[in-house]
Design a protein around this motif. Structure first.
Motif, mmCIF file in Angstrom:
data_model
loop_
_atom_site.group_PDB
_atom_site.id
_atom_site.type_symbol
_atom_site.label_atom_id
_atom_site.label_comp_id
_atom_site.label_asym_id
_atom_site.label_seq_id
_atom_site.Cartn_x
_atom_site.Cartn_y
_atom_site.Cartn_z
ATOM 1 N N ARG A 5 38.416 64.356 34.736
ATOM 2 C CA ARG A 5 38.254 65.912 35.028
ATOM 3 C C ARG A 5 39.511 66.382 36.014
ATOM 4 O O ARG A 5 40.145 67.622 35.559
ATOM 5 C CB ARG A 5 36.903 66.090 35.730
ATOM 6 C CG ARG A 5 36.747 67.440 36.206
ATOM 7 C CD ARG A 5 35.515 67.376 37.252
ATOM 8 N NE ARG A 5 36.110 66.819 38.473
ATOM 9 C CZ ARG A 5 35.167 66.576 39.524
ATOM 10 N NH1 ARG A 5 34.047 66.819 39.511
ATOM 11 N NH2 ARG A 5 35.695 66.080 40.721
ATOM 12 N N SER A 64 30.299 63.895 27.869
ATOM 13 C CA SER A 64 29.362 65.039 28.450
ATOM 14 C C SER A 64 30.366 66.132 28.626
ATOM 15 O O SER A 64 29.992 67.399 28.998
ATOM 16 C CB SER A 64 29.104 64.655 29.770
ATOM 17 O OG SER A 64 29.980 64.456 30.850
ATOM 18 N N LEU A 65 31.781 66.070 28.943
ATOM 19 C CA LEU A 65 32.535 67.053 28.907
ATOM 20 C C LEU A 65 33.134 67.839 27.536
ATOM 21 O O LEU A 65 33.771 68.414 27.353
ATOM 22 C CB LEU A 65 33.815 66.641 29.594
ATOM 23 C CG LEU A 65 33.986 66.004 31.013
ATOM 24 C CD1 LEU A 65 35.317 65.602 31.689
ATOM 25 C CD2 LEU A 65 33.524 67.323 31.919
ATOM 26 N N THR A 80 27.757 65.178 41.732
ATOM 27 C CA THR A 80 28.012 65.440 40.444
ATOM 28 C C THR A 80 27.592 63.977 39.413
ATOM 29 O O THR A 80 27.051 64.249 38.296
ATOM 30 C CB THR A 80 29.444 65.773 40.143
ATOM 31 O OG1 THR A 80 29.765 66.719 41.022
ATOM 32 C CG2 THR A 80 29.791 65.949 38.806
ATOM 33 N N GLN A 139 39.348 68.791 28.210
ATOM 34 C CA GLN A 139 38.559 69.828 28.056
ATOM 35 C C GLN A 139 37.897 69.613 26.668
ATOM 36 O O GLN A 139 37.912 68.782 25.998
ATOM 37 C CB GLN A 139 39.686 71.093 27.580
ATOM 38 C CG GLN A 139 40.468 71.267 28.815
ATOM 39 C CD GLN A 139 39.745 71.997 29.926
ATOM 40 O OE1 GLN A 139 38.914 72.814 29.835
ATOM 41 N NE2 GLN A 139 40.029 71.460 31.114
ATOM 42 N N PRO A 140 36.608 70.468 26.592
ATOM 43 C CA PRO A 140 35.993 70.301 25.357
ATOM 44 C C PRO A 140 36.952 70.409 24.083
ATOM 45 O O PRO A 140 37.928 71.133 23.854
ATOM 46 C CB PRO A 140 34.884 71.552 25.338
ATOM 47 C CG PRO A 140 34.907 71.867 26.885
ATOM 48 C CD PRO A 140 36.422 71.641 27.287
ATOM 49 N N ILE A 159 31.176 59.969 30.394
ATOM 50 C CA ILE A 159 31.731 61.212 31.379
ATOM 51 C C ILE A 159 32.524 62.251 30.307
ATOM 52 O O ILE A 159 32.339 63.360 30.157
ATOM 53 C CB ILE A 159 32.342 60.977 32.284
ATOM 54 C CG1 ILE A 159 31.259 60.465 33.495
ATOM 55 C CG2 ILE A 159 33.149 62.344 33.156
ATOM 56 C CD1 ILE A 159 32.118 59.969 34.717
#
Length: 304
Positions: A121, A151-152, A260, A127-128, A148
């Motif tokens: 991150r 999930s991003l 988070t 990024q997506p 993770i």
């Protein structure tokens, strides 16, 4: 109380389980009855005589300035000397344990989870719909990173050995490369972000994997300290006119990021994966197993 302590001998550093005094928390600390701890590479590289950083357990006492926790609370996070029946930790490095997680699962999260989250991150700026390659996808950091990254919203490719292919795929990797059969630096594919947890390829080889403006985040390091330092210096000395970037990364202790990670656990986006469980008396065996470099996901220490 019983604790794992390094002592120096003629043959080198030896880890033994000995009786020591129970620690006393400072004003901003809590005393935790350890229910589980997990092993990280720094546990054999660090100079501290009392190894162990990842901890999960129950608060038994709190310093006078502590406001977030009270005796009886189930917590997890970072401490000093986690391989012991009791350990002290700053309240700023702990969070409440999600009820659906076991103490062993919670103890496996801190260092590996923070490294994966912050590397992707904050350093990787993932990024997506971007493509990310995770080298060492079956390790402690890698198993968190695959989940993770997904999930991003990224398109995730994991690199691991044959025995771990199905596990990495089950964690959310759209594609898995078996490094025993295919060299990912020579297959002609390119990625926006490369998370390298292993350190087994040269910079020139890693460049071939990146898109023209790709970014490589280095979290893994060779066992030899000099090689790790040389690798770090190369990352900082990379020619500025090249659009591909390399960055060396060490996780920061951060309570907000632990929160988070808890949120990701609660939604089911991330689930800790545990390879082996040892008891406190076998801590030296647990550390030796992780040091060999073939552990799948996390190795935890349990307390009877």
């Amino acid at each position: 109380m019983r604790a794992a302590v390094y002592s120096k001998t003629k043959s080198g550093k030896v880890l033994q389980i000995v009786d020591v005094e129970r620690p006393v928390p400072k004003d901003n600390e809590v005393l935790i009855r350890t229910r589980a701890a997990s092993v990280n590479p720094l546990d054999w590289r660090m100079k501290s005589p009392r190894p162990g950083v990842d901890v999960a357990g129950e608060v038994v006492a709190a310093g006078k300035h502590v406001t977030q926790f009270k005796p009886g609370d189930a917590v997890f996070g970072l401490c000093r000397g986690a391989f012991a029946e009791y350990a002290c930790a700053s309240e700023a490095e702990l969070v409440p344990k999600p009820e659906h997680l076991t103490f062993e699962q919670a103890a496996s999260i801190p260092i590996a989870g923070l490294t994966a989250l912050q590397a992707l991150r904050d350093r990787g700026h993932l990024q997506p719909r971007q493509s990310v390659l995770i080298n060492g996808a079956a390790g402690g950091v890698g198993t968190f990173a695959v989940q993770i990254a997904r999930s991003l919203g990224a398109d995730v490719t994991g690199v691991c050995s044959t025995r771990n292919v199905e596990m990495v795929r089950s964690l959310g990797a759209a594609e898995v490369i078996d490094y025993t059969r295919e060299d990912f630096t020579r297959n002609g594919r390119h990625y926006d972000v490369l998370l390298d947890n292993v350190g087994n390829h040269t910079f020139s080889e890693l460049r071939r994997v990146l898109t023209p403006r790709g970014l490589c985040v280095l979290t893994g390091a060779p066992k030899q300290l000099w090689a790790a330092l040389a690798r770090m210096l190369k990352a900082f000395a990379w020619p500025p006119f090249l659009h591909q970037k390399f960055t060396f990364f060490i996780a920061k202790r951060n309570q907000d990021d632990l929160t988070t990670l808890c949120a990701l656990m609660r939604t089911g986006a991330v689930t800790p994966v545990i390879d082996k469980r040892y008891q406190l008396s076998a801590t030296a065996d647990a550390i030796a197993y992780v040091e060999q470099g073939h552990a799948r996901a996390k190795v935890v220490i349990g307390f009877e």
